[in-house]
Design an enzyme around this catalytic site. Structure first.
Site, PDB file in Angstrom:
ATOM      1  N   VAL A  29       3.643  -0.642   4.257  1.00  0.00           N
ATOM      2  CA  VAL A  29       2.713  -0.656   5.026  1.00  0.00           C
ATOM      3  C   VAL A  29       1.749  -1.972   3.832  1.00  0.00           C
ATOM      4  O   VAL A  29       2.138  -1.703   2.397  1.00  0.00           O
ATOM      5  CB  VAL A  29       2.196  -0.052   4.734  1.00  0.00           C
ATOM      6  CG1 VAL A  29       0.673  -0.445   5.171  1.00  0.00           C
ATOM      7  CG2 VAL A  29       2.830   1.348   6.494  1.00  0.00           C
ATOM      8  N   ARG A  55      -0.845  13.123   6.310  1.00  0.00           N
ATOM      9  CA  ARG A  55       0.103  12.060   5.870  1.00  0.00           C
ATOM     10  C   ARG A  55      -0.783  10.894   6.630  1.00  0.00           C
ATOM     11  O   ARG A  55      -0.227   9.855   6.733  1.00  0.00           O
ATOM     12  CB  ARG A  55       0.470  12.205   5.766  1.00  0.00           C
ATOM     13  CG  ARG A  55       1.760  12.403   6.614  1.00  0.00           C
ATOM     14  CD  ARG A  55       3.550  12.696   6.997  1.00  0.00           C
ATOM     15  NE  ARG A  55       3.982  13.110   8.613  1.00  0.00           N
ATOM     16  CZ  ARG A  55       3.766  14.550   8.649  1.00  0.00           C
ATOM     17  NH1 ARG A  55       3.462  15.257   7.553  1.00  0.00           N
ATOM     18  NH2 ARG A  55       4.425  14.854   9.682  1.00  0.00           N
ATOM     19  N   ASN A  56      -1.081  12.137   8.170  1.00  0.00           N
ATOM     20  CA  ASN A  56      -1.323  10.156   9.187  1.00  0.00           C
ATOM     21  C   ASN A  56      -3.203  10.498   9.868  1.00  0.00           C
ATOM     22  O   ASN A  56      -3.608  10.355  11.153  1.00  0.00           O
ATOM     23  CB  ASN A  56      -1.050  10.801  10.444  1.00  0.00           C
ATOM     24  CG  ASN A  56       0.826  10.167   9.956  1.00  0.00           C
ATOM     25  OD1 ASN A  56       0.747   9.371  10.107  1.00  0.00           O
ATOM     26  ND2 ASN A  56       1.864  11.172  10.773  1.00  0.00           N
ATOM     27  N   GLY A  91       6.537   3.668   4.692  1.00  0.00           N
ATOM     28  CA  GLY A  91       6.187   4.373   5.223  1.00  0.00           C
ATOM     29  C   GLY A  91       7.615   4.743   6.295  1.00  0.00           C
ATOM     30  O   GLY A  91       8.281   4.528   6.003  1.00  0.00           O
ATOM     31  N   ASN A  92       7.809   5.694   7.183  1.00  0.00           N
ATOM     32  CA  ASN A  92       8.968   6.213   7.934  1.00  0.00           C
ATOM     33  C   ASN A  92       9.229   4.314   8.405  1.00  0.00           C
ATOM     34  O   ASN A  92      10.728   4.572   8.294  1.00  0.00           O
ATOM     35  CB  ASN A  92       9.148   6.967   8.913  1.00  0.00           C
ATOM     36  CG  ASN A  92       8.547   8.328   8.184  1.00  0.00           C
ATOM     37  OD1 ASN A  92       9.422   8.324   7.580  1.00  0.00           O
ATOM     38  ND2 ASN A  92       7.583   8.989   8.771  1.00  0.00           N
ATOM     39  N   PHE A  93       8.632   3.721   9.024  1.00  0.00           N
ATOM     40  CA  PHE A  93       9.572   2.374   9.669  1.00  0.00           C
ATOM     41  C   PHE A  93       9.631   1.346   9.262  1.00  0.00           C
ATOM     42  O   PHE A  93       9.628   0.767   9.805  1.00  0.00           O
ATOM     43  CB  PHE A  93       8.741   2.077  11.012  1.00  0.00           C
ATOM     44  CG  PHE A  93       9.213   4.002  11.443  1.00  0.00           C
ATOM     45  CD1 PHE A  93      10.146   4.545  11.891  1.00  0.00           C
ATOM     46  CD2 PHE A  93       7.426   4.457  11.419  1.00  0.00           C
ATOM     47  CE1 PHE A  93      10.125   5.878  12.515  1.00  0.00           C
ATOM     48  CE2 PHE A  93       7.683   5.846  12.208  1.00  0.00           C
ATOM     49  CZ  PHE A  93       8.907   6.722  12.779  1.00  0.00           C
ATOM     50  N   ASP A 153       2.358  13.438  15.644  1.00  0.00           N
ATOM     51  CA  ASP A 153       2.601  13.612  14.458  1.00  0.00           C
ATOM     52  C   ASP A 153       1.550  13.480  13.577  1.00  0.00           C
ATOM     53  O   ASP A 153       0.813  13.232  12.894  1.00  0.00           O
ATOM     54  CB  ASP A 153       3.031  12.542  14.400  1.00  0.00           C
ATOM     55  CG  ASP A 153       3.731  12.573  13.011  1.00  0.00           C
ATOM     56  OD1 ASP A 153       3.934  13.485  12.557  1.00  0.00           O
ATOM     57  OD2 ASP A 153       5.035  11.454  12.274  1.00  0.00           O
ATOM     58  N   ASP A 193      -1.948   6.283  13.298  1.00  0.00           N
ATOM     59  CA  ASP A 193      -0.165   6.787  14.481  1.00  0.00           C
ATOM     60  C   ASP A 193       0.162   6.905  15.007  1.00  0.00           C
ATOM     61  O   ASP A 193       1.102   7.821  15.865  1.00  0.00           O
ATOM     62  CB  ASP A 193       0.433   7.236  12.749  1.00  0.00           C
ATOM     63  CG  ASP A 193       1.409   7.146  12.202  1.00  0.00           C
ATOM     64  OD1 ASP A 193       1.254   5.474  11.922  1.00  0.00           O
ATOM     65  OD2 ASP A 193       2.181   7.110  11.413  1.00  0.00           O
ATOM     66  N   LEU A 200       0.730  -0.648  -0.055  1.00  0.00           N
ATOM     67  CA  LEU A 200      -0.413  -0.477  -0.238  1.00  0.00           C
ATOM     68  C   LEU A 200       0.698   0.279   0.134  1.00  0.00           C
ATOM     69  O   LEU A 200       0.682   2.490  -0.807  1.00  0.00           O
ATOM     70  CB  LEU A 200      -0.630  -0.094   1.496  1.00  0.00           C
ATOM     71  CG  LEU A 200      -1.893  -0.936   1.707  1.00  0.00           C
ATOM     72  CD1 LEU A 200      -2.442  -0.837   2.818  1.00  0.00           C
ATOM     73  CD2 LEU A 200      -2.755  -0.482   0.478  1.00  0.00           C
ATOM     74  N   GLY A 201       1.958   1.352   0.683  1.00  0.00           N
ATOM     75  CA  GLY A 201       2.945   2.123   0.801  1.00  0.00           C
ATOM     76  C   GLY A 201       3.861   1.994   1.347  1.00  0.00           C
ATOM     77  O   GLY A 201       4.331   0.857   2.005  1.00  0.00           O
TER      78      GLY A 201
HETATM   79  P1  ADP Z   1       4.373   5.481   9.415  1.00  0.00           P
HETATM   80  O1  ADP Z   1       4.168   4.882  10.617  1.00  0.00           O
HETATM   81  O2  ADP Z   1       5.720   5.265   8.863  1.00  0.00           O
HETATM   82  O3  ADP Z   1       3.714   7.076   9.239  1.00  0.00           O
HETATM   83  P2  ADP Z   1       1.822   5.068   7.261  1.00  0.00           P
HETATM   84  O4  ADP Z   1       1.217   4.585   8.917  1.00  0.00           O
HETATM   85  O5  ADP Z   1       1.760   6.815   7.538  1.00  0.00           O
HETATM   86  O6  ADP Z   1       3.665   5.306   8.204  1.00  0.00           O
HETATM   87  O7  ADP Z   1       2.320   4.372   6.621  1.00  0.00           O
HETATM   88  C1  ADP Z   1       2.119   4.711   5.050  1.00  0.00           C
HETATM   89  C2  ADP Z   1       1.676   4.763   4.104  1.00  0.00           C
HETATM   90  O8  ADP Z   1       0.364   3.373   4.180  1.00  0.00           O
HETATM   91  C3  ADP Z   1      -0.128   5.487   4.229  1.00  0.00           C
HETATM   92  O9  ADP Z   1       0.460   6.654   2.925  1.00  0.00           O
HETATM   93  C4  ADP Z   1      -0.912   5.208   3.795  1.00  0.00           C
HETATM   94  O10 ADP Z   1      -1.341   4.893   2.080  1.00  0.00           O
HETATM   95  C5  ADP Z   1      -0.946   3.117   4.062  1.00  0.00           C
HETATM   96  N1  ADP Z   1      -1.395   2.879   5.080  1.00  0.00           N
HETATM   97  C6  ADP Z   1      -1.758   3.018   6.504  1.00  0.00           C
HETATM   98  N2  ADP Z   1      -2.197   2.465   7.302  1.00  0.00           N
HETATM   99  C7  ADP Z   1      -3.454   1.578   6.611  1.00  0.00           C
HETATM  100  C8  ADP Z   1      -4.587   1.097   6.746  1.00  0.00           C
HETATM  101  N3  ADP Z   1      -4.290   1.101   7.405  1.00  0.00           N
HETATM  102  N4  ADP Z   1      -5.358   1.027   5.456  1.00  0.00           N
HETATM  103  C9  ADP Z   1      -5.192   1.592   4.382  1.00  0.00           C
HETATM  104  N5  ADP Z   1      -3.706   2.196   4.110  1.00  0.00           N
HETATM  105  C10 ADP Z   1      -2.835   2.554   5.279  1.00  0.00           C
HETATM  106 MG    MG Z   2       2.564   8.096   8.830  1.00  0.00          MG
END
Ligand code: ADP
Ligand code: MG
Length: 470
Positions: free
Chosen positions: A216, A326-327, A211-213, A322, A340, A208-209
């Site tokens: 996903v 984006r969150n 993340g910083n850590f 945070d 987050d 899906l994407g």
């Molecule tokens: P980080 O902890 O690095 O901030 P994120 O939670 O922002 O990571 O996740 C990165 C990307 O993954 C998000 O921008 C979103 O597109 C996708 N994502 C994260 N959690 C979900 C979720 N529960 N459902 C759908 N997409 C998600």
């Molecule tokens: Mg995030």
């Protein structure tokens, strides 16, 4: 005279279909009736299914009391009663295209603790489709009324009467508003307190994407339940600290916070299993997704939902640290949920330390948090102001053209982001943003205020006959 044993029987009716996920729970379809044997656990009730005679656990929010047992008139189940719905959410649910004129629901009043509101979808040449809200007032000796000349012994009686005849309402009540599927807070009854799950039961299906850590993924649990899985790259945080935080997150529940279902922490990489949000992050949604086409009132709805989730954190005295577009994640029907939350503060310190590294979200962080590390719910309010700017500019980077260092310096001198010229933003909302960016944290508004502000934002000044603001 009540017969012993009989009077205490409690029958519930299924509002939705439910497929058992484990040996211990019971499947049912909408309309099935079950007897409650034990409701002392908060989420999973022990029942016996009246048709299949199967005994086991069910998610309590998939069923409703069967009033046919103890009420004069037959109401199979109160499908039109929406316990946790605000005026704004009622508007949203009722205005769905498939609902005809006269679709309605009843909800507790936001202002009168003993009263209710009747929300009805209506249509007029001049306004198009819209929702009217009527106050349902309690009588001193039991019963309810909307107009003093028409009183009723119960809510079902009132609804029944207005379903036969409009009696002065804008339209006769035609059909109950369809209920959205209730929130599920854990994967199954056996997992309610045991959120460590077997990682073999998780299938990662699509990325899906990033993340910083870690990455996903979209995935499924036991080939059945849709989930989002956040993987944590090794060494990003201590497992111990992470699990502590996950335990806290699991306890915080709110319809505007993404639900944490479970974790896999026995091996690296750690998995965080969350509720899946189909439209992804608010930022991507606004920039490249369906969010590009949102109307102004949809933006208000999203602002209200984020404020509502943050109001809950404010009440629970949890700091997000945070908050940013984006969150926030978006699901069907523009539902918005904060994600987050609480994670930021367990990240190994040097990784997320102010002023170091490009990862620190300077443009979202209040000056006292950047300079002195003083994070508070008031620094979250600052971030919320920045998020509002992202929202109303459809995902523009805050302080366009400025570097982080420049932003810190300018903010300290009193500079604030100007009102955008390329997007519609009422002065009133812009001045609210400026209040969120007050140099003195205590002067910033509360999330309670912000939630209330956006929940009530679109109330029109024109109030038709007998329609009330509730
Ligand atoms: P980080 O902890 O690095 O901030 P994120 O939670 O922002 O990571 O996740 C990165 C990307 O993954 C998000 O921008 C979103 O597109 C996708 N994502 C994260 N959690 C979900 C979720 N529960 N459902 C759908 N997409 C998600
Ligand atoms: Mg995030």
């Amino acid at each position: 005279l009540v017969l012993p044993g009989h009077s205490t029987r409690r029958i519930v009716v299924a509002l939705y279909n439910y497929n058992a996920r484990e040996e211990t729970d019971v499947s049912f379809v909408k309309g099935d009736r079950m007897e409650v044997l034990d409701d002392t656990e908060s989420d999973w009730w022990r029942v016996v299914h009246l048709k299949t005679r199967q005994e086991g656990l069910i998610p309590w929010n998939f069923v409703a009391e069967d009033r046919s047992v103890n009420s004069e008139e037959y109401v199979p189940y109160i499908c039109w009663f929406f316990e946790n719905v605000s005026r704004k959410e009622a508007d949203k649910l009722l205005l769905a295209n498939e609902n005809p004129r006269g679709t309605f629901l009843v909800r507790p009043s936001e202002h009168n603790p003993n009263g209710f509101s009747l929300s009805v979808k209506d249509w007029e040449e001049s306004r198009g489709y819209h929702v009217k809200h009527y106050k349902i007032k309690p009588l001193d000796n039991g019963g309810y009324y909307i107009a003093t000349n028409q009183t009723f012994p119960s809510l079902p009686a009132l609804v029944m009467a207005y379903s036969k005849n409009a009696l002065g309402l804008c339209h006769v009540l035609s059909s109950p508003c369809p209920k959205p599927q209730p929130q599920v807070w854990d994967l199954g009854p056996e997992l309610r307190d045991k959120w460590e799950i077997n990682r073999n039961e998780i299938q990662l299906l699509r990325k899906l994407g990033h993340g910083n850590f870690g990455e996903v993924y979209y995935g499924k649990w036991r080939n059945n339940i849709e989930v989002a899985v956040k993987t944590l790259r090794e060494g990003t945080m201590s497992t111990q600290a992470f699990l502590q935080e996950a335990a806290i997150m699991k306890k915080f529940r709110h319809s505007r916070l993404v639900a944490l279902y479970a974790v896999c922490s026995k091996e690296e990489p750690i998995y965080i299993v969350q509720e899946y949000m189909s439209k992804g992050s608010l930022l991507d949604f606004l920039r490249t997704g369906d969010g590009q086409f949102l109307q102004f009132e949809d933006l208000i709805y999203i602002a209200a939902q984020v404020a509502s989730g943050m109001e809950y954190l404010e009440l629970k005295q949890l700091i997000h640290r945070d908050l940013a577009a984006r969150n926030v994640l978006i699901g069907e029907n523009n539902v918005a949920k904060i994600c987050d939350f609480g994670l930021a503060r367990v990240i190994a310190d040097d990784e997320y330390c102010p002023k170091q590294g490009s990862r620190f979200p300077v443009k979202w962080t209040a000056p006292e948090a950047i300079v002195y590390g003083k994070f508070s719910i008031k620094s979250d309010v600052w971030s919320y102001g920045i998020l509002l700017m992202e929202l109303f500019t459809y995902g523009q980077v805050p302080y366009p053209g400025m570097h982080s260092r420049e932003v810190i310096e300018q903010i300290e001198r009193g500079y604030r982001m100007p009102k955008p010229t390329a997007h519609h933003l009422p002065d009133d909302i812009y001045s609210l943003m400026l209040k969120c960016w007050d140099a003195i944290p205590d002067k910033r508004p509360t999330f309670e205020f912000l939630n209330h502000y956006f929940q009530n934002f679109t109330i029109t000044s024109e109030v038709p006959y007998r329609e009330v603001q509730d």
